[in-house]
Design an enzyme around this catalytic site. Sequence first.
Site, mmCIF file in Angstrom:
data_model
loop_
_atom_site.group_PDB
_atom_site.id
_atom_site.type_symbol
_atom_site.label_atom_id
_atom_site.label_comp_id
_atom_site.label_asym_id
_atom_site.label_seq_id
_atom_site.Cartn_x
_atom_site.Cartn_y
_atom_site.Cartn_z
ATOM 1 N N GLN A 151 0.839 -0.974 -0.010
ATOM 2 C CA GLN A 151 0.008 0.168 0.042
ATOM 3 C C GLN A 151 0.951 1.153 -0.137
ATOM 4 O O GLN A 151 0.380 2.468 0.010
ATOM 5 C CB GLN A 151 -0.782 -0.013 1.253
ATOM 6 C CG GLN A 151 -1.886 -1.112 1.393
ATOM 7 C CD GLN A 151 -2.676 -1.367 2.658
ATOM 8 O OE1 GLN A 151 -2.937 -2.113 3.125
ATOM 9 N NE2 GLN A 151 -3.371 -0.251 3.134
ATOM 10 N N ARG B 263 -8.517 -1.110 8.320
ATOM 11 C CA ARG B 263 -9.305 0.061 7.860
ATOM 12 C C ARG B 263 -9.618 0.897 8.834
ATOM 13 O O ARG B 263 -10.852 1.307 9.124
ATOM 14 C CB ARG B 263 -10.701 -0.873 7.421
ATOM 15 C CG ARG B 263 -11.489 0.078 6.477
ATOM 16 C CD ARG B 263 -12.657 -0.868 5.797
ATOM 17 N NE ARG B 263 -13.158 0.107 4.797
ATOM 18 C CZ ARG B 263 -13.973 -0.301 3.795
ATOM 19 N NH1 ARG B 263 -14.444 -1.540 3.891
ATOM 20 N NH2 ARG B 263 -14.554 0.655 3.006
ATOM 21 N N CYS B 264 -8.394 1.359 9.537
ATOM 22 C CA CYS B 264 -8.605 2.718 10.362
ATOM 23 C C CYS B 264 -7.551 3.456 10.445
ATOM 24 O O CYS B 264 -6.360 2.810 10.153
ATOM 25 C CB CYS B 264 -9.121 2.175 11.755
ATOM 26 S SG CYS B 264 -8.071 1.259 12.722
ATOM 27 N N GLU C 47 -12.871 4.399 5.908
ATOM 28 C CA GLU C 47 -12.823 3.728 6.851
ATOM 29 C C GLU C 47 -13.791 4.061 7.941
ATOM 30 O O GLU C 47 -14.202 3.288 8.882
ATOM 31 C CB GLU C 47 -11.537 3.584 7.550
ATOM 32 C CG GLU C 47 -11.006 4.992 7.871
ATOM 33 C CD GLU C 47 -9.511 5.173 8.234
ATOM 34 O OE1 GLU C 47 -8.679 4.189 7.568
ATOM 35 O OE2 GLU C 47 -9.108 5.661 9.250
#
Length: 796
Positions: A223, A370-371, A741
């Site tokens: 990523q 996802r945060c 998110e």
Amino acid sequence: MSQALDEIKIGGLGASRKRVEDNRFIRGKGNYTDDITLPGMLHMEILRSPLAHARISSIDTSKAWDIPGVHLVLTGEMMATRNLAWMPTLSYDTQAVLATDKVRFQGQEVACVIADDPYIAKDACEAIDVDYEPLPVIVNPGQAVAEGAPVIRDDKDSQRDNVIYDWEVGDAAGTDRAFAQADVISKLKLHYPRSHPSPIECCGSIADFNRATSKLTVYMTTQAPHIIRAAVALVAELPEHMIRIISPDIGGGFGNKVPVYPGYVCSILASILLERPVKWIEDKSGNLISTGFARDVYLDGEMALRRDGKILGVRIHTDADHGAFFSDAQPSKFKIGLMHSAFAAYDIPAAHLTARGTYSNKAPGGVAYRCSFRVTEAMFFQERMIQAAADDLGMDQAQFRRMNFVRDDQFPHRTPFGFLLDSGQYAKCLDVGLKAIGYEDFRREQEEARKRGRLLGLGISTMTEPLGAGNSREYDILGIKMFDSAELKVHMTGKAILRTGARTQGQGHETTWAQIVSHELGLPAEDVVVEEGDTDTAPFGMGTYASRSTPVAGAAVAMVSRKIRAKARKLAAHLLEVSEEDVEWELGRFYVRSAPDRGVTIQECAMAAYSNMPDGMEPGLENTAYYDPPNLTWPFACYIVTVEVDPQTGVWDVLKMVAVDDCGVRINPMIVEGQIMGGLTEAYAMASMQFITFDADGNCVGSNYMDYLLPSAWETPGFELHSEVVTPCPHHPIGAKGIGECAAVGGPAAFVNAVMDALSGMGVRNIDMPLLPDRVWEAITYRRDISGAPPVRSDD
Ligand code: CDP
């Protein structure tokens, strides 16, 4: 009369443009790491430890070397000769690449085999003999800090115990005073269980070292390609300009593909040693057992309350289980990664947080799934505490929130933990949500149902979260400042290529970034191609995680487009033979202020940049922008769920769920809705079915999709989404806030609160996630709290 283009028709801001990347994905033409085959490529497999904690007395690789087709067997001892047995982590710790002294979690990388094909490599792994001497195992923070606990990280001279950090933030004395004045003190203790981002595509890499050019090219599932390039340069001591990291299509990241994993390092070393491309593709169990886990935090808090419902102060203590190596990425100043964003949406005068992180014999944990770092745990705890406090006061859930929200006229608002909130309409979001769910009617229905033995419940979760790490003053990873970039090249025919330092993993950047260019320049979105993920071509960026793409890289896209427009204005003045001050802009064209019919299109300006520029002007229409945001963005969300719980079985069904998300200006409303639905699905999964835990010996329970459940469309409830509240971000060039998110962060508490609401009056204060039917049934039947994750109560 205006001749401005219709922004929606050209696919600009606000257009629900179909995702251009889907064209190749749904045709099966995506290009993922495993799709790439290079001439002469070899394959690598990893031998993993079966034990969670054991000393390695010997490793015998001779049988593996004897297998035909095996080219190389790597062990920790061999890595050590090149100073590569250990690598630095993103949190100033070290992590074993291949184990030398001990194994510290089940699934840890012990050796690698590189062979002609993956099957030979796998067979050869099984031929390696490792002698382990088992050691006592630690699987939770309580055991980690117990007297006499074995020191897991005895490789570190300075480490005498299992504590990684002990950190505090806030005003301890002010918070004490608030508690001294409280009429009611509400307490809650819970565990946010370990979970796994589990992207469908596992991790993998193909390292290709070319001795002739001294160039190392690595295709990998990352990523953050530029950060990886820097890490490879530093760890492998290779010149940075001779390293090219290419992150091809990624099949989901969710934070799992931020860390550097041993497999990447070993494939690189193997390629350098063998001078052939080496491919490593992780299998599903390898991914679930050894790569970045999330959460696993014990939370303990109390709230000082005035009888009328005003929150006076909050105290929180967190104990985070980071596994054997502290390897998550987080801003270096914030040891528990922004956990102190808790309660930001509420106007609370005093707060104090203490945070302790410990090692355990589990795979490295704490990855932001996802945060933004540890924000999910913060928001979950906040919303569970808010519900518990309202119940303790006997107050209505919605009213309690409304009276404690930061009001619209209080912005900018400084939270007691130091964050600066710049905008929001929290009460309005709540009102939209309550109307959509039919709040008053549901409460009446709930009361009636109770009389007939039916258990209905309603759960609310309202939260704002910090999205978009930087700014660079406050946020860095290992000293590298958190900003981002965009480069735009407009060709002479008005077609353009845009590159950014972010890396989409399914979020749709190829679609939305083109929409921002469209909005700024009036070029049809279909005329802008977007490229990310190749460090040889993309400008430097910190990558995509923490929903930072829109707040940071997206802002850079707007800023670079404005640079292009500024130059195009000069070209327009030249073409129109007027001074620049006399030129006006409307979407797609410049015109003469006093004669609006005289104008030139942006495409005509592009052609002029290559064929008819004024004297002294540099030719071409290209530029780069680096964007360092002044602040984080603070989207707000209100999620409301109604459920019915069957008291006989503990099964609970979602009756209705509404989501009101205020993420400022929406670039692509359809993509935003997709992001919200995906996040709510993950929230539902966490709340209802997912757990990945460890038995007392450190065996991972949940290392496959039979045990670790991903909900399909069939199990997932329907969601009703609302977009009527839009509070533009005051500092973002197009007013956008992050969204990726929010739903995964704020959603879980809404589901749990709903079930707890259904059980109100039954003497049950908390059931830890997941709320599996047998746990809910046990709580109802025995009127008791259920804590820890199944099947092992890891806090017992
Ligand atoms: O960093 P990441 O891409 O994961 O998250 P994000 O910046 O919140 O963006 C997720 C997707 O939603 C991207 O395609 C964004 O461009 C899009 N988005 C949008 O259309 N409008 C917003 N206000 C925020 C995001």
